[in-house]
Design a protein around this motif. Structure first.
Motif, PDB file in Angstrom:
ATOM      1  N   ALA A  38     -31.286 101.498  42.863  1.00  0.00           N
ATOM      2  CA  ALA A  38     -31.558 102.029  41.530  1.00  0.00           C
ATOM      3  C   ALA A  38     -32.982 102.570  41.442  1.00  0.00           C
ATOM      4  CB  ALA A  38     -31.349 100.936  40.482  1.00  0.00           C
ATOM      5  N   ASN A  39     -33.287 103.283  40.361  1.00  0.00           N
ATOM      6  CA  ASN A  39     -34.655 103.718  40.101  1.00  0.00           C
ATOM      7  C   ASN A  39     -35.577 102.510  40.065  1.00  0.00           C
ATOM      8  OD1 ASN A  39     -34.246 106.499  39.888  1.00  0.00           O
ATOM      9  ND2 ASN A  39     -33.687 106.373  37.732  1.00  0.00           N
ATOM     10  N   ILE A 213     -31.440  98.499  48.675  1.00  0.00           N
ATOM     11  CA  ILE A 213     -32.604  97.706  48.315  1.00  0.00           C
ATOM     12  C   ILE A 213     -32.655  97.520  46.806  1.00  0.00           C
ATOM     13  CG2 ILE A 213     -33.833  98.560  50.327  1.00  0.00           C
ATOM     14  CD1 ILE A 213     -35.637 100.163  48.528  1.00  0.00           C
ATOM     15  N   SER A 214     -33.230  96.404  46.415  1.00  0.00           N
ATOM     16  CA  SER A 214     -33.426  96.072  45.007  1.00  0.00           C
ATOM     17  C   SER A 214     -34.747  95.347  44.864  1.00  0.00           C
ATOM     18  CB  SER A 214     -32.279  95.188  44.501  1.00  0.00           C
ATOM     19  OG  SER A 214     -32.479  94.814  43.151  1.00  0.00           O
ATOM     20  N   ASP A 226     -18.416 100.920  55.181  1.00  0.00           N
ATOM     21  CA  ASP A 226     -18.219  99.562  54.650  1.00  0.00           C
ATOM     22  C   ASP A 226     -18.935  99.398  53.319  1.00  0.00           C
ATOM     23  OD1 ASP A 226     -16.743  98.958  56.900  1.00  0.00           O
ATOM     24  OD2 ASP A 226     -18.437  98.054  57.970  1.00  0.00           O
ATOM     25  N   LEU A 227     -20.145  99.927  53.216  1.00  0.00           N
ATOM     26  CA  LEU A 227     -20.885  99.820  51.958  1.00  0.00           C
ATOM     27  C   LEU A 227     -20.192 100.608  50.849  1.00  0.00           C
ATOM     28  CD1 LEU A 227     -24.608 100.162  53.113  1.00  0.00           C
ATOM     29  CD2 LEU A 227     -23.314  98.080  52.657  1.00  0.00           C
ATOM     30  N   GLN A 228     -19.655 101.762  51.206  1.00  0.00           N
ATOM     31  CA  GLN A 228     -18.994 102.604  50.213  1.00  0.00           C
ATOM     32  C   GLN A 228     -17.738 101.937  49.657  1.00  0.00           C
ATOM     33  OE1 GLN A 228     -18.186 106.575  51.658  1.00  0.00           O
ATOM     34  NE2 GLN A 228     -18.554 107.440  49.643  1.00  0.00           N
ATOM     35  N   SER A 229     -17.091 101.124  50.470  1.00  0.00           N
ATOM     36  CA  SER A 229     -15.852 100.480  50.027  1.00  0.00           C
ATOM     37  C   SER A 229     -16.072  99.107  49.402  1.00  0.00           C
ATOM     38  CB  SER A 229     -14.891 100.341  51.212  1.00  0.00           C
ATOM     39  OG  SER A 229     -15.445  99.506  52.222  1.00  0.00           O
ATOM     40  N   ASP A 230     -17.327  98.633  49.378  1.00  0.00           N
ATOM     41  CA  ASP A 230     -17.632  97.316  48.818  1.00  0.00           C
ATOM     42  C   ASP A 230     -17.829  97.452  47.303  1.00  0.00           C
ATOM     43  OD1 ASP A 230     -18.766  94.874  47.995  1.00  0.00           O
ATOM     44  OD2 ASP A 230     -19.721  94.575  49.948  1.00  0.00           O
ATOM     45  N   VAL A 231     -16.782  97.175  46.542  1.00  0.00           N
ATOM     46  CA  VAL A 231     -16.798  97.392  45.103  1.00  0.00           C
ATOM     47  C   VAL A 231     -17.842  96.522  44.408  1.00  0.00           C
ATOM     48  CG1 VAL A 231     -15.443  97.292  42.983  1.00  0.00           C
ATOM     49  CG2 VAL A 231     -14.391  98.116  45.106  1.00  0.00           C
ATOM     50  N   LEU A 233     -20.592  95.229  45.572  1.00  0.00           N
ATOM     51  CA  LEU A 233     -21.938  95.700  45.903  1.00  0.00           C
ATOM     52  C   LEU A 233     -22.278  96.948  45.108  1.00  0.00           C
ATOM     53  CD1 LEU A 233     -24.419  95.405  47.868  1.00  0.00           C
ATOM     54  CD2 LEU A 233     -23.242  97.060  49.311  1.00  0.00           C
ATOM     55  N   ARG A 234     -21.348  97.881  45.046  1.00  0.00           N
ATOM     56  CA  ARG A 234     -21.582  99.108  44.311  1.00  0.00           C
ATOM     57  C   ARG A 234     -21.852  98.825  42.836  1.00  0.00           C
ATOM     58  NH1 ARG A 234     -16.196 101.639  45.735  1.00  0.00           N
ATOM     59  NH2 ARG A 234     -16.449 102.386  43.613  1.00  0.00           N
ATOM     60  N   HIS A 235     -21.062  97.961  42.250  1.00  0.00           N
ATOM     61  CA  HIS A 235     -21.256  97.641  40.837  1.00  0.00           C
ATOM     62  C   HIS A 235     -22.591  96.936  40.598  1.00  0.00           C
ATOM     63  CE1 HIS A 235     -16.660  97.776  39.833  1.00  0.00           C
ATOM     64  NE2 HIS A 235     -17.171  98.949  40.076  1.00  0.00           N
ATOM     65  N   ALA A 236     -22.977  96.056  41.518  1.00  0.00           N
ATOM     66  CA  ALA A 236     -24.177  95.247  41.323  1.00  0.00           C
ATOM     67  C   ALA A 236     -25.466  96.041  41.514  1.00  0.00           C
ATOM     68  CB  ALA A 236     -24.164  94.058  42.277  1.00  0.00           C
ATOM     69  N   TYR A 237     -25.473  96.960  42.480  1.00  0.00           N
ATOM     70  CA  TYR A 237     -26.742  97.594  42.855  1.00  0.00           C
ATOM     71  C   TYR A 237     -26.762  99.114  42.794  1.00  0.00           C
ATOM     72  CZ  TYR A 237     -27.854  92.956  44.644  1.00  0.00           C
ATOM     73  OH  TYR A 237     -28.082  91.622  44.747  1.00  0.00           O
TER      74      TYR A 237
END
Length: 240
Positions: A38-39, A213-214, A226-231, A233-237
């Motif tokens: 994220a920003n 990164i966060s 794998d990252l693209q398909s991790d729902v 992870l995508r929602h969280a970060y």
């Protein structure tokens, strides 16, 4: 494969503000690694610290087997590291051709003939730049300026290309063209790319590896698919 870049336990920031916290990443030769978040996550600071624009406060940066942690920016460029910052950094008062020639001057190893040949290669990649070679930077569209910034970096014949938000503010067709070019540079020329990008789908679509990164910390890494398909992870970060 061999790691071209190894960043270990990197700390960095501005004044009293600490942005990077124990940040580590490796980038293999002839691959694209996408850094996502994220920003305010620390992505741009990470690139600036690796390229020497922001002095690191801790950790090590190894490039092509050499410790470059505390080298000045100009030495980074000579060794083959090119950084295209957010917004491209095009000099508006100079023409397209003059901006491109800076790439050869900054690398410091290319003679006039080599630089001229490298510029011709850029014009072959970006025909629009060839058509506008006498235009000044301030006369170009946003997409043309981004092409120029990328072309200038390529003139320096880098081993590693650091790209910060190349799709920012550009129309989807231009974004698609730039991403396709990065993929071709990897596949056909063996270019190594560390890409910071908020257009997650486009970045992971061309990347081999992804790093999320966060707040200055790595929270996930792995194969791009794998990252693209991790729902979760995508929602969280990543916000989608």
């Amino acid at each position: 494969m061999t790691n071209l870049l190894e960043v270990a336990n990197l700390e960095g920031g501005y004044g009293r503000l600490k942005v990077l916290h124990d940040f580590s990443v490796t980038v293999e030769e002839s691959t694209i690694t996408a850094v996502l978040g994220a920003n305010g996550a620390g992505k741009s600071t990470m690139l600036k610290t690796i390229s020497g624009l922001v002095p690191p406060r801790g950790g090590t940066i190894t490039f092509a087997g050499e410790d470059i942690t505390h080298l000045p920016v100009e030495e980074m460029i000579v060794r083959g590291l090119a950084h295209v910052p957010e917004g491209g950094g095009v000099i508006p008062e100079l023409t397209v051709e003059e901006n491109l020639r800076l790439g050869g001057l900054w690398r410091g190893t290319a003679g006039a003939k080599v630089t001229t040949e490298a510029i011709k290669e850029v014009y072959d990649l970006f025909e629009r730049l060839g058509e506008r070679r006498t235009f000044h930077g301030h006369q170009l569209s946003g997409g043309e300026r981004q092409m120029l910034a990328l072309g200038r970096a390529l003139v320096s014949k880098p081993k590693l290309l650091l790209l910060d938000e190349p799709s920012l503010g550009l129309a989807p067709p231009i974004v698609a063209r730039i991403m396709a070019l990065l993929r071709d540079l990897r596949d056909e020329m063996g270019m190594t790319v560390l890409l910071v990008e908020q257009n997650v789908g486009s970045a992971l679509g061309i990347a081999d590896e992804g790093v999320v990164i966060s707040v200055g910390n790595v929270v996930a890494r792995g194969h791009a698919a794998d990252l693209q398909s991790d729902v979760k992870l995508r929602h969280a970060y990543l916000g989608f």
